[in-house]
Scaffold this active site. Structure first.
Site, short mmCIF file in Angstrom:
data_model
loop_
_atom_site.label_atom_id
_atom_site.label_comp_id
_atom_site.label_asym_id
_atom_site.label_seq_id
_atom_site.Cartn_x
_atom_site.Cartn_y
_atom_site.Cartn_z
N GLU A 193 -44.18 74.62 -6.33
CA GLU A 193 -44.08 75.51 -5.87
C GLU A 193 -43.28 76.24 -5.11
O GLU A 193 -42.97 76.02 -3.96
CB GLU A 193 -44.75 73.78 -4.34
CG GLU A 193 -45.87 73.07 -5.03
CD GLU A 193 -45.97 71.34 -4.47
OE1 GLU A 193 -44.78 71.49 -3.26
OE2 GLU A 193 -46.50 71.21 -4.25
N GLU A 230 -51.06 69.47 -10.03
CA GLU A 230 -51.14 68.29 -8.63
C GLU A 230 -52.44 67.77 -8.52
O GLU A 230 -52.88 68.52 -7.67
CB GLU A 230 -49.86 68.21 -8.04
CG GLU A 230 -48.82 68.09 -8.77
CD GLU A 230 -47.25 68.67 -7.64
OE1 GLU A 230 -47.82 67.54 -6.56
OE2 GLU A 230 -46.35 68.97 -8.12
C1 BG6 Z 1 -46.36 68.13 -4.21
C2 BG6 Z 1 -44.97 68.19 -4.69
O1 BG6 Z 1 -45.63 69.11 -2.83
O2 BG6 Z 1 -46.16 67.05 -3.38
C3 BG6 Z 1 -44.33 66.83 -5.61
O3 BG6 Z 1 -44.69 69.07 -6.05
C4 BG6 Z 1 -44.77 65.48 -4.86
O4 BG6 Z 1 -43.03 67.55 -5.62
C5 BG6 Z 1 -45.91 65.50 -4.51
O5 BG6 Z 1 -44.36 64.29 -4.48
C6 BG6 Z 1 -46.47 64.54 -2.59
O6 BG6 Z 1 -45.53 64.48 -1.95
P1 BG6 Z 1 -45.11 63.61 -1.56
O7 BG6 Z 1 -44.13 63.68 -0.56
O8 BG6 Z 1 -46.32 62.94 -1.46
O9 BG6 Z 1 -44.30 62.82 -2.71
#
Ligand code: BG6
Length: 479
Positions: free
Chosen positions: A176, A377
């Site tokens: 990111e 993701e």
């Molecule tokens: C992304 C990141 O922004 O979102 C991850 O690359 C992160 O590291 C994921 O865990 C989900 O966000 P969160 O805050 O729910 O863990």
């Protein structure tokens, strides 16, 4: 016949600092997340210079993957994973980032981890830097604001490329990277928080520091890609963007223009550099807005041209709206927030759920760049409840994933070249934005709680068998 490629890379994604634990074991140094306390949706986590006694630092133990990785990879294999996205924790290899020689014990851990993946024919997809900057570099150089970090990062890349050249083919340079276009990225990604103790939402925003830090990351990423291409032709090098699609809230041209400017600054700026090899035409307008003057050195622009990525990856959780009318109410987000969309529902953390937005986003990205894409993701962070007897019936997660996969397939039918899909947090882990365990994403439940208790035992959720079937049918059966 399946809509998706035969070699589609189904799998799951995690990051070292959010699951490994063992934060000071076998010579590991402290990284930025090791200096972060836990928080919740309503009370932000804090970053502290010193470790405060009696305060929980969730990355220190996380879900102790460091000692459970064999069991966990076996479970991923049982689901049929073809790939596993994780990161190498920079501070296991170079505890302060500045050592002459790497830490052999740290390298050995990833030898074992990748060997375990290989045993099950799982292809590692490795993020080189996933919000895991050595804290010593924050203290000494104010993180990525210091140009010195370029060489330190390249040194780290050279070590891990050589060590894992036979077992890792797919690499992502920075997780990111565009989080550096937003205030929160200063903490998570750029580490420009020298001497700061306090809630991460209160770090003073310095756009000029962020933009300069980003330039250093662009050069570092391009140098690593160029070096990899020259020395390891078998490698595939990717970027990674936090894509938060933004729509104009209305068809008022003022909303349209504002939204276009936002999309450029937060979603396109970084990948335009990493994919096209040069700053976009609108970069100067962004710099002028902040009174920023780029400090570049001879050769920087050449290296950006020479170090463009082979494939584009991104996270996708939600979409937002942009409005010229400040009276509209705000929606939450991981890094990038915006205005509420009246057509969408949101998760318990206020992230607006928008599967069709993934279809739209895939089309937009592919139209722009025409290189293979991967969704690395995606997922639903939720409060999972145990039924009597202990089972976890996470139908809401299945519903979220099913709808997103269906839209992914629709984008492929539109002509997008999609390599794979790795939903986030395939096993429960520490949330990055809030530092809590209660926000769970996994197909596998982990007995670990926000008061630090839990015996780390693992348990399959209902979504485990569902995802296994999805993979087995290459996405044909989503029921
Ligand atoms: C992304 C990141 O922004 O979102 C991850 O690359 C992160 O590291 C994921 O865990 C989900 O966000 P969160 O805050 O729910 O863990």
């Amino acid at each position: 016949m399946s809509v998706l490629r035969d070699d589609f890379l189904w799998g799951g994604a995690v990051a070292a600092n959010q699951l490994e634990g063992a934060w000071d074991v076998d010579g590991k140094g402290a990284s930025v997340p090791d200096h972060c306390t836990n928080g919740t949706h309503t009370s932000p986590k804090r970053i502290t210079v010193d470790f405060e006694p009696g305060v929980l630092y969730p990355s220190h133990e996380a879900i102790d993957f460091y000692h459970h990785y064999e069991e966990d990879i076996a479970l991923f294999a049982e689901m049929g994973f073809k790939t596993f996205r994780t990161s190498i924790n920079w501070t296991r290899i170079f505890p302060t980032g500045e050592e002459e020689e790497p830490n052999e014990k740290g390298l050995e851990f990833y030898d074992k981890l990748f060997a375990c993946c290989k045993k099950y024919d799982i292809e590692p997809l490795v993020t080189i830097s996933h919000y895991e900057l050595p804290y010593a570099l924050v203290e000494k150089y104010n993180g990525w604001y210091g140009r010195e970090l370029i060489d330190l990062y390249v040194k780290y890349c050279k070590v891990i490329f050589e060590r894992y050249k036979d077992v890792v083919k797919y690499w992502l340079t920075f997780n990111e990277i565009n989080s550096g276009t937003m205030p929160l990225g200063a903490v998570l990604s750029l580490g420009t928080v020298q001497g700061f103790t306090g809630p991460i939402t209160e770090v003073p925003d310095e756009p000029c520091v962020r933009l300069q830090g980003l330039h250093h990351q662009f050069v570092a990423s391009a140098k690593a890609v160029k070096y990899a291409h020259e020395n390891y032709p078998q490698f595939q090098m990717g970027n990674m963007i936090c894509f938060v699609t933004s729509y104009p809230l209305t068809c008022n041209p003022a909303d349209i223009l504002l939204n276009q400017a936002k999309m450029r600054e937060v979603n396109w700026y970084c990948s335009d550099v990493q994919v096209r090899g040069e700053y976009p035409s609108y970069a100067k307008a962004i710099w002028d807005k902040y009174g920023f003057e780029l400090k570049a050195e001879p050769g920087d622009f050449e290296v950006l041209k020479e170090g463009t990525v082979d494939f584009y990856t991104f996270s996708y959780y939600m979409s937002n709206c942009e409005s010229a009318d400040p009276d509209n109410s705000a929606a939450d987000g991981n890094i990038i927030s915006g205005f509420k969309n009246p057509y969408l529902e949101a998760s318990d953390w206020g992230w607006q759920i928008d599967p069709q937005g993934l279809h739209y986003t895939l089309n937009e990205i592919y139209d722009r760049y025409r290189i293979p894409l991967m969704v690395v993701e995606n997922g639903l962070g939720a409060f999972d409840k145990k039924e009597e007897g202990g089972s976890i019936i996470d139908d809401y997660r299945i519903d979220y994933l099913r709808k997103h996969i269906a839209e992914m397939k629709a984008a492929v039918e539109d002509g997008v070249d999609l390599m794979g899909y790795t939903p986030w947090g395939c096993i429960d882990l520490v949330a990055a934005s809030t530092g809590e365990m209660a926000k769970r994403y996994g197909f596998i439940y982990v007995e670990k709680y926000d008061d630090g208790t839990g015996d780390y035992s693992r348990k399959k959720k209902k979504s485990f068998d569902w995802y296994k079937k999805v993979i087995a049918t290459n996405g044909d059966d989503l029921d």
